[in-house]
Design a protein around this motif. Structure first.
Motif, mmCIF file in Angstrom:
data_model
loop_
_atom_site.group_PDB
_atom_site.id
_atom_site.type_symbol
_atom_site.label_atom_id
_atom_site.label_comp_id
_atom_site.label_asym_id
_atom_site.label_seq_id
_atom_site.Cartn_x
_atom_site.Cartn_y
_atom_site.Cartn_z
ATOM 1 N N ARG A 306 85.765 61.421 94.961
ATOM 2 C CA ARG A 306 84.941 60.407 95.610
ATOM 3 C C ARG A 306 84.515 60.867 96.996
ATOM 4 O O ARG A 306 83.381 60.619 97.417
ATOM 5 N N ASN A 310 80.596 62.465 98.381
ATOM 6 C CA ASN A 310 80.035 61.420 99.243
ATOM 7 C C ASN A 310 79.027 62.038 100.208
ATOM 8 O O ASN A 310 79.383 62.861 101.054
ATOM 9 N N THR A 328 79.480 51.108 100.388
ATOM 10 C CA THR A 328 80.746 51.591 99.826
ATOM 11 C C THR A 328 81.043 53.025 100.250
ATOM 12 O O THR A 328 82.205 53.426 100.362
ATOM 13 N N ARG A 329 80.019 53.823 100.512
ATOM 14 C CA ARG A 329 80.232 55.220 100.910
ATOM 15 C C ARG A 329 80.857 55.321 102.301
ATOM 16 O O ARG A 329 81.555 56.291 102.603
ATOM 17 N N ARG A 426 76.836 63.089 92.878
ATOM 18 C CA ARG A 426 76.963 62.157 93.996
ATOM 19 C C ARG A 426 76.697 60.727 93.524
ATOM 20 O O ARG A 426 75.893 60.492 92.630
ATOM 21 N N TYR A 427 77.367 59.772 94.195
ATOM 22 C CA TYR A 427 77.073 58.366 93.958
ATOM 23 C C TYR A 427 75.743 58.027 94.592
ATOM 24 O O TYR A 427 75.482 58.363 95.747
ATOM 25 N N GLN A 469 81.761 48.235 93.922
ATOM 26 C CA GLN A 469 81.294 49.622 93.864
ATOM 27 C C GLN A 469 82.373 50.669 94.122
ATOM 28 O O GLN A 469 82.214 51.826 93.717
ATOM 29 N N ASP A 470 83.468 50.300 94.807
ATOM 30 C CA ASP A 470 84.421 51.314 95.265
ATOM 31 C C ASP A 470 84.966 52.152 94.118
ATOM 32 O O ASP A 470 85.091 53.374 94.229
ATOM 33 N N GLN A 473 82.112 54.297 92.499
ATOM 34 C CA GLN A 473 81.771 55.455 93.322
ATOM 35 C C GLN A 473 82.640 56.654 92.975
ATOM 36 O O GLN A 473 82.180 57.800 93.031
ATOM 37 N N ARG A 498 74.136 57.813 89.666
ATOM 38 C CA ARG A 498 74.450 59.189 90.062
ATOM 39 C C ARG A 498 73.187 59.946 90.453
ATOM 40 O O ARG A 498 72.113 59.712 89.894
#
Length: 520
Positions: A306, A310, A328-329, A426-427, A469-470, A473, A498
């Motif tokens: 994660r 990020n 969330t990021r 990546r998210y 979202q956590d 992600q 993604r």
């Protein structure tokens, strides 16, 4: 009472039948809203815009306040949030003091008791708080922040052991978990005992674990006063995996024992508490034989993946309090980046001392300062770093706060594991993440060509339900599922959030590793 506590609306605006009396009779009350300083309250915050009720005259003698709040099931409509809000799932109700307790606006400590009137509920109903079951008293005088951090659950609930002991572990659950709750609680009790020994508590105070259903972000939790709350989901869905729930329980329970940096106030210091908990929630259960090597690796790689995918991985720590509930990021940085910083530091201490010392020693040194009455600040951490490793460690810490990416060496998590890389994506939410914090979530800033746009999402669409979202992600395969309202009609829309693929650091078992000898 705060209007919003850690992104959850309190009952300040909906309570009714408010009455106050003292020895001279009824008191006329007036209400005003005032922005109070935000302060750290262990795993949460207090302060912010709050509703304050004031009497028209001086108080004489004993003050008694009555009010009614709706114990309906509520959702954290503002998005990601701890499980503070009321829930009435399973013929029971529960909530944290954060969202419904009206408290004196000062720092005085009070003898505190909880008494339940369950006469209107079916036979067998029970009431449990952070202090224990039934009529219970706090183990020490509590100030307003500690009172807000108590938890309450009543109705048709499971309690183990029952009656709860005067000291040590107990648990309560509400609703119908898709697993055997007692077995999970027995594991948690064993870990609690190991934690108490690690932190030098020979006679630990009452400690309660509360479980309840969460339809929005199941599997999450929050540490409170001598207790913590974790949530479960439906069978087969998020929040039903026992291994993941164990990690949540281990994380939140660590918060109860560990020291906290409180200056700077609030979320700017969350790197310390959350980073430590994210490392030790895996490290200590593994050390105590309550976690397998495979479980250790799975959790480590979730957080490492994660972080190293990020796109905001190098955002400075000063951005965390500004955007914690918005993106969330940013919200996951104190957990993931903090964990990797502490893992790297632990490795350096061990190797510098030939295994005689570790991060454990620094954590316990900070705890000793806190127990002596010290309000911990970054300067205290800098002092223990300088004493342990010198000026270089202080320089590394300041670079970490500025956003430098931590990268533990290959064997930083023990001789059985080695670092590798893996292609991960990546998210990418695909639209302005601030939308999800609003009470009415209207899509804006849609990114052309994103997975969201390709799935048919449009600017102006309203997202009906809150969006967790956590976990998504950090899970490469989880789709984001949205309920959309457009032109008066509702429909479901889902996509894999993604973007670009990057080579992300991960860890794996070394070829010659012996899992039973991996603990350190």
């Amino acid at each position: 009472m705060p209007l919003i506590s850690s992104n959850v609306d309190s009952v300040a605006t909906v309570l009714s039948h408010l009455e106050a009396n003292d020895d001279l009779g009824p008191l006329a009350l007036s209400a005003r809203d005032e922005k109070l300083p935000v302060r750290a309250a262990r795993d949460a915050e207090i302060g912010g815009v709050s509703r304050i009720w004031s009497a028209a005259r001086d108080i004489s003698g004993t003050l008694t306040v009555h009010y009614t709040v709706p114990a309906d099931a509520t959702l954290p409509a503002r998005g990601g949030a701890p499980p503070f809000a009321f829930s009435n799932d399973g013929n029971a109700t529960s909530a944290a003091g954060h969202v419904f307790l009206m408290l004196p606006p000062n720092d005085a400590a009070y003898e505190t008791s909880v008494r339940w009137d369950l006469s209107g509920l079916p036979e067998g109903a029970k009431g449990v708080s952070s202090f224990g079951s039934g009529a219970a008293k706090s183990p020490e005088p509590l100030d307003a922040s500690q009172l807000r951090m108590t938890f309450f659950m009543a109705g048709d609930i499971g309690v183990w052991p029952y009656p709860t002991p005067e000291s040590g572990f107990f648990s309560a659950w509400q609703g119908d978990p898709p697993f055997e709750p007692r077995a999970l609680m027995e594991w948690t009790r064993d870990l609690y005992g190991e934690y108490a020994q690690f932190f030098g508590q020979d006679a630990p105070p009452p400690y309660g674990v509360f479980l309840r259903y969460n339809p929005v972000n199941a599997g999450g939790g929050v540490g409170l006063y001598h207790s913590f709350v974790t949530t479960f989901g439906k069978a087969g869905g998020q929040g039903s995996d026992i291994a993941e729930l164990k990690m949540t329980l281990a994380h939140e329970m660590f918060h109860t024992f560990s020291p906290y940096i409180e200056q700077p106030a609030g979320l700017e210091s969350s790197w310390f508490g959350e980073g430590l908990a994210t490392l030790y929630m895996r490290k200590l259960p593994f050390r105590f034989g309550l976690l397998t090597a495979d479980e250790f690796l799975e959790n480590l790689n979730f957080h490492a993946g994660r972080y190293y995918t990020n796109i905001l991985a190098t955002a400075p720590n000063s951005e965390v309090p500004k955007r914690f509930w918005e993106d969330t990021r940013i919200r996951t940085l104190p957990y993931d980046r903090g964990m990797l910083y502490f893992a790297d530091l632990d490795d350096k201490i061990r190797k510098r001392s030939d295994g005689e010392r570790s991060l454990d020693d620094l954590v316990l040194a900070m705890l000793d300062k806190e127990k002596a009455g010290k309000t911990l600040a970054n300067e205290d951490w800098i002092a223990v770093l300088r004493a342990e490793l010198g000026a270089g460690a202080v320089k590394d810490f300041k670079a970490f706060l500025m956003g430098e990416e931590p990268l533990p060496v290959s064997d930083a998590f023990g001789p059985c594991f080695r670092r590798t890389t893996k292609p991960l994506r990546r998210y990418e939410l695909g639209f302005d993440p601030g939308v999800l914090r609003e009470t009415r979530r209207v899509v804006s800033g849609l990114e052309p060509g994103s997975a969201a746009a390709k799935a048919g999402l449009r600017n102006g669409d309203e997202i009906v339900f809150p969006v967790p979202q956590d976990k998504i992600q950090g899970d490469q395969d989880l789709e984001l599922k949205l309920r959309i309202r457009r032109d008066g009609e509702e429909f479901d829309l889902s996509y894999l959030p993604r973007g670009e693929t990057v080579e992300a650091y991960q860890w794996e078992m070394a070829p010659d590793a012996e899992p039973d000898a991996c603990r350190f």
